[in-house]
Write a protein that holds these residues in place. Structure first.
Motif, PDB file in Angstrom:
ATOM      1  N   GLN A  58      95.007  79.757  -9.610  1.00  0.00           N
ATOM      2  CA  GLN A  58      93.341  79.953  -9.662  1.00  0.00           C
ATOM      3  C   GLN A  58      92.826  80.473 -10.598  1.00  0.00           C
ATOM      4  O   GLN A  58      91.756  80.298 -11.182  1.00  0.00           O
ATOM      5  CB  GLN A  58      92.860  80.095  -8.413  1.00  0.00           C
ATOM      6  CG  GLN A  58      91.576  79.855  -7.935  1.00  0.00           C
ATOM      7  CD  GLN A  58      90.759  80.470  -6.843  1.00  0.00           C
ATOM      8  OE1 GLN A  58      91.402  81.621  -6.155  1.00  0.00           O
ATOM      9  NE2 GLN A  58      89.979  79.663  -6.136  1.00  0.00           N
ATOM     10  N   ALA A  59      93.704  81.553 -10.931  1.00  0.00           N
ATOM     11  CA  ALA A  59      93.096  82.485 -11.822  1.00  0.00           C
ATOM     12  C   ALA A  59      92.744  81.783 -13.337  1.00  0.00           C
ATOM     13  O   ALA A  59      92.321  82.240 -14.155  1.00  0.00           O
ATOM     14  CB  ALA A  59      93.772  83.871 -12.074  1.00  0.00           C
ATOM     15  N   SER A  60      93.584  80.788 -13.620  1.00  0.00           N
ATOM     16  CA  SER A  60      93.750  80.368 -14.819  1.00  0.00           C
ATOM     17  C   SER A  60      92.517  79.265 -15.071  1.00  0.00           C
ATOM     18  O   SER A  60      92.191  78.805 -16.066  1.00  0.00           O
ATOM     19  CB  SER A  60      94.992  79.450 -15.056  1.00  0.00           C
ATOM     20  OG  SER A  60      95.239  78.364 -14.195  1.00  0.00           O
ATOM     21  N   GLY A 546      91.322  90.766  -7.575  1.00  0.00           N
ATOM     22  CA  GLY A 546      92.320  90.728  -6.426  1.00  0.00           C
ATOM     23  C   GLY A 546      92.021  89.139  -6.073  1.00  0.00           C
ATOM     24  O   GLY A 546      91.174  88.382  -6.448  1.00  0.00           O
ATOM     25  N   THR A 547      92.777  88.539  -5.061  1.00  0.00           N
ATOM     26  CA  THR A 547      92.840  87.332  -4.509  1.00  0.00           C
ATOM     27  C   THR A 547      91.397  86.889  -3.917  1.00  0.00           C
ATOM     28  O   THR A 547      90.753  86.012  -4.128  1.00  0.00           O
ATOM     29  CB  THR A 547      93.902  87.089  -3.311  1.00  0.00           C
ATOM     30  OG1 THR A 547      95.171  87.441  -3.862  1.00  0.00           O
ATOM     31  CG2 THR A 547      93.945  85.547  -2.861  1.00  0.00           C
ATOM     32  N   THR A 548      90.590  87.800  -3.393  1.00  0.00           N
ATOM     33  CA  THR A 548      89.558  87.609  -2.685  1.00  0.00           C
ATOM     34  C   THR A 548      88.357  87.222  -3.668  1.00  0.00           C
ATOM     35  O   THR A 548      87.579  86.444  -3.725  1.00  0.00           O
ATOM     36  CB  THR A 548      88.984  88.703  -1.558  1.00  0.00           C
ATOM     37  OG1 THR A 548      90.013  88.970  -0.809  1.00  0.00           O
ATOM     38  CG2 THR A 548      87.877  88.356  -0.947  1.00  0.00           C
ATOM     39  N   ALA A 549      88.536  88.261  -4.636  1.00  0.00           N
ATOM     40  CA  ALA A 549      87.551  88.160  -5.848  1.00  0.00           C
ATOM     41  C   ALA A 549      87.526  86.842  -6.590  1.00  0.00           C
ATOM     42  O   ALA A 549      86.477  86.410  -6.977  1.00  0.00           O
ATOM     43  CB  ALA A 549      87.684  89.266  -6.810  1.00  0.00           C
ATOM     44  N   LEU A 550      88.902  86.480  -6.573  1.00  0.00           N
ATOM     45  CA  LEU A 550      89.039  85.108  -7.424  1.00  0.00           C
ATOM     46  C   LEU A 550      88.427  84.049  -6.837  1.00  0.00           C
ATOM     47  O   LEU A 550      87.643  83.241  -7.373  1.00  0.00           O
ATOM     48  CB  LEU A 550      90.546  84.738  -7.594  1.00  0.00           C
ATOM     49  CG  LEU A 550      91.294  85.653  -8.379  1.00  0.00           C
ATOM     50  CD1 LEU A 550      92.852  85.237  -8.394  1.00  0.00           C
ATOM     51  CD2 LEU A 550      90.916  85.157  -9.908  1.00  0.00           C
TER      52      LEU A 550
END
Length: 737
Positions: A58-60, A546-550
């Protein structure tokens, strides 16, 4: 030797011309078929290579300006590698014995030897109730996460003595997502092609013609995939499972629709007794403009996605547009070549040997055939039909208020069984639910005490740690006592007091959430922390990732894209229709009809998702994707209809032209709608929530467009208005009512 006579020379030239013409009539189709066969042969093997250029990270997808993206880019500076955490959670019926703890320690050592695991694997962390343990395994983001997690799960399966083990965390959910997409190459294509084949057999009652149409779609997809693969390989696009699935379905559906339009024209010409080459020319002339106009409209709508800030949306636009280009090319070159070579045999055993019948001129008298009778019904009850149809669509659209499209937890993205989801539930029973997926904060070293103090005061955070190279585990628990920062090594005692790792004046802080990292409560904590730290220390001083912020950044970006792009798509399509129909009023009414149809489809879908299927919500991009496909493809059918209506109106007057155009296009548009709905419905076989929702919205919406908007609302409204619909064109001024 005497010179040949002029008559002899003319005869020789005629024979030469006939020979040349015969060669061209067969040579051109053979060359075109050979070109497409070569393209398909080269592109076909790339179906098995898509995973080499695709990513589900997801970050990409996020823009570089997103705070969580910036944090991800800084993590390797602190950790020495770029990794995705896998959380291995083990649970026993009672308190873990010393032997079981030793087995878990040995398991952690084996995890460190797995290819793709990078950095330090944490020792087993025992829960307060003593019944569970967790091991944090850093998985390299450049590795095949699905394969690495598969090896971790295989290694964990060797554990015995009644201890159950799950692999969860961000890496676990990514692996389950990758597994969910595995059916795209085989199952999805198989279901879609089978559905299309059955519909075509019913429509044409021929065993050969459906095969020719499906070959047109498949070769278009092969060449499109070949092009997209190399563009993704070059890093021009971000390709993931959902974009891949939509590309497959869109190309098959669109190419089949265009092929149906061409086939209808070719069948009509064959029925009039034309030889195969003359029929090919006539069909191509009749199909070229509507195929080009409809395909161009879809491409224009898709390219509006380039305005998106999400990389996956921005990639879908040009990738799907490439697919539409090859769908048009295949329908205008490959299929005409096949039909030119097979001729009448393509329609066996029901070969058209007689004209298909002239369009009725008098719809006030009794007529024969379904579409003429439908046209007569519209002529007699035009105003009640379009008013009732509009009311029904608007009533269905009220359900839009029930659509929950603010995002869904990562644990709900995969439909059906999910080891990562089960493992997260077990993790939440024994540890803070956010374990293994902490909030990561990059802050100036000078503000570390203030940051730790604020995080510790947040009820949604259970513990705070600082990255420290001096700690054996790489982290030190951080607290503030008497206004002073206190760091304590995690794991085995350190030889010296730990100090935070500093990079360019910044430190990295971990905050473990009490709620699951993908929950709404966790997202609210991240939003609160960001706002408070910006207020306390200055905007942009700290970066929260972090995961939640993503998830937070992805949802916010998707909502922004949805709000910005939908009006642009409407404007672009409206402009294209104005140029095509040379009118203002007709395009406005057509766009409004499609918008009302979309609202109805989305409203019904919301009720089905919530009340029937029990879905937890929807991704913010679902309405945008549904809008792009339904509006662009819905306008497609209106283009097929209204371009023929305008052609008939020029010669027969507007009202008669509407009825004649309606009858002429009724069969092919209905068949095309059924095919497109069936192909999009095939997306539902992939156990991914996003694709299942898109499948229902688009399939239902296309059927609504086909059987209500195109078959009732638009022709009845146009008939009721008469020639004013062409305002302000010359046809409005000169045409008959």
């Amino acid at each position: 030797m005497d010179a040949a006579s002029p008559t002899s020379r003319r005869s020789d030239r005629r024979q030469t011309d006939r020979a040349t013409t015969r060669w061209l009539r067969f040579g051109i189709p053979l060359v075109l078929v050979a070109v497409w066969l070569a393209g398909g042969a080269i592109g076909g093997p790339y179906f098995g290579k898509v995973d080499e250029v695709s990513t589900n990270d997801q970050a990409s997808y996020l823009p570089q300006s997103a705070p969580s993206t910036k944090v991800n880019a800084l993590l390797p500076d602190f950790l020495g590698s770029d990794s995705i955490p896998a959380v291995v959670v083990a649970q026993a019926p009672s308190a873990l014995t010393d032997t079981q703890k030793a087995d878990l320690t040995s398991l952690a050592d084996r995890f460190g030897a797995v290819s793709g695991v990078t950095g330090t694997v944490s020792p087993p962390i025992i829960s307060d109730d003593g019944r569970a343990a967790q091991i944090i395994v850093p998985v390299s983001s450049s590795a095949s996460v699905g394969d690495v997690v598969g090896e971790l799960r295989a290694a964990a399966s060797d554990l015995s003595d009644g201890v159950q083990v799950w692999v969860t965390g961000p890496a676990g959910f990514t692996a389950d997502l990758v597994k969910g997409f595995l059916g795209i190459d085989g199952l999805l294509l198989g279901v879609a092609l089978l559905a299309v084949f059955v519909i075509l057999v019913i429509v044409y009652r021929s065993p050969l013609l459906p095969v020719l149409v499906l070959l047109t779609s498949m070769f278009a997809l092969c060449v499109a995939l070949l092009t997209v693969w190399w563009l993704a390989k070059a890093g021009i696009f971000v390709l993931n499972g959902q974009v891949q699935g939509i590309l497959f379905i869109l190309v098959i559906g669109a190419a089949t629709d265009y092929a149906l339009l061409y086939t209808a024209r070719f069948r009509e010409a064959i029925g009039e007794g034309m030889p195969r080459w003359a029929a090919t020319r006539a069909a191509w002339r009749g199909a070229f403009e509507p195929i080009l106009a409809s395909g161009g409209t879809v491409i224009a709508g898709l390219l509006c996605l380039l305005l998106s800030d999400l990389a996956t949306n921005r990639a879908l636009g040009p990738i799907a547009a490439i697919g539409i280009v090859f769908a048009m090319l295949s329908a205008l070159t490959f299929l005409p070549s096949l039909l030119a070579l097979f001729g009448r045999a393509a329609f066996w055993p029901f070969v058209p040997r007689h004209p298909l019948g002239a369009l009725p001129d008098d719809f006030t008298a009794p007529v024969r055939g379904f579409w003429p009778r439908q046209a007569r019904f519209i002529a007699r009850r035009a105003r009640p039909i379009w008013i009732i149809a509009t009311i029904v669509l608007l009533a269905a659209g009220v359900g839009v208020t029930q659509l929950r499209a603010q995002g869904v937890p990562s644990s709900d993205l995969v439909l059906g069984a999910s080891e990562a989801r089960d493992g997260q539930a077990v993790l939440g029973d024994h540890f803070p639910a956010g374990s293994g997926s902490p909030v990561t904060i990059v802050a100036p070293q000078s503000d570390l005490t203030a940051v730790v103090s604020r995080l510790a005061a947040e009820p949604g955070i259970s513990s705070v740690a600082v990255v420290s190279a001096d700690s054996p585990s790489g982290q030190a628990t951080a607290t503030v006592q008497g206004g002073q920062l206190v760091l304590v090594s995690q794991g085995p005692p350190a030889a010296t007091a730990p100090a935070p790792t500093v990079r360019d004046g910044d430190v990295l802080v971990y905050a473990t959430l009490t709620d699951a990292a993908d929950s709404t409560a966790a997202e609210n904590v991240v939003r609160t922390i960001r706002a408070d730290l910006d207020t306390q220390l200055g905007a942009g001083t700290t970066l929260v990732g972090g995961t939640t912020a993503l998830d937070v950044d992805a949802n916010d970006t998707a909502i922004h894209d949805r709000t910005e792009i939908i009006p642009v798509i409407l404007g672009v399509i409206l402009l294209i229709l104005m140029l095509l129909l040379r009118s203002i009023l007709a395009p406005v009414l057509l766009v409004l009809s499609v918008v009302v149809s979309f609202a109805a489809a989305l409203g019904v879908s919301a009720l089905v998702f919530d009340g029937v299927l029990g879905f937890p919500g929807a991704d913010p991009s679902v309405p945008l994707y549904g809008f792009v496909f339904l509006v662009a493809l819905g306008v497609d059918y209106n283009i097929f209809l209204m371009s023929r209506v305008r052609e008939e109106s020029v010669r027969h007057g507007t009202r008669r032209g509407i009825l004649r155009g309606f009858v002429a296009t009724g069969g092919v548009i209905t068949s095309a709608g059924l095919v497109l709905a069936a192909t999009f419905a095939a997306l539902g076989v992939i156990p991914i929530l996003f694709l299942a929702q898109i499948a229902f919205i688009v399939a239902f919406g296309v059927l609504l467009d086909t059987f209500v908007v195109r078959s009732l609302l638009v022709p009845a409204l146009a008939y009721d208005l008469g020639k004013v619909i062409w305002w302000p064109s010359a046809l409005w001024r000169r045409g008959a009512p």
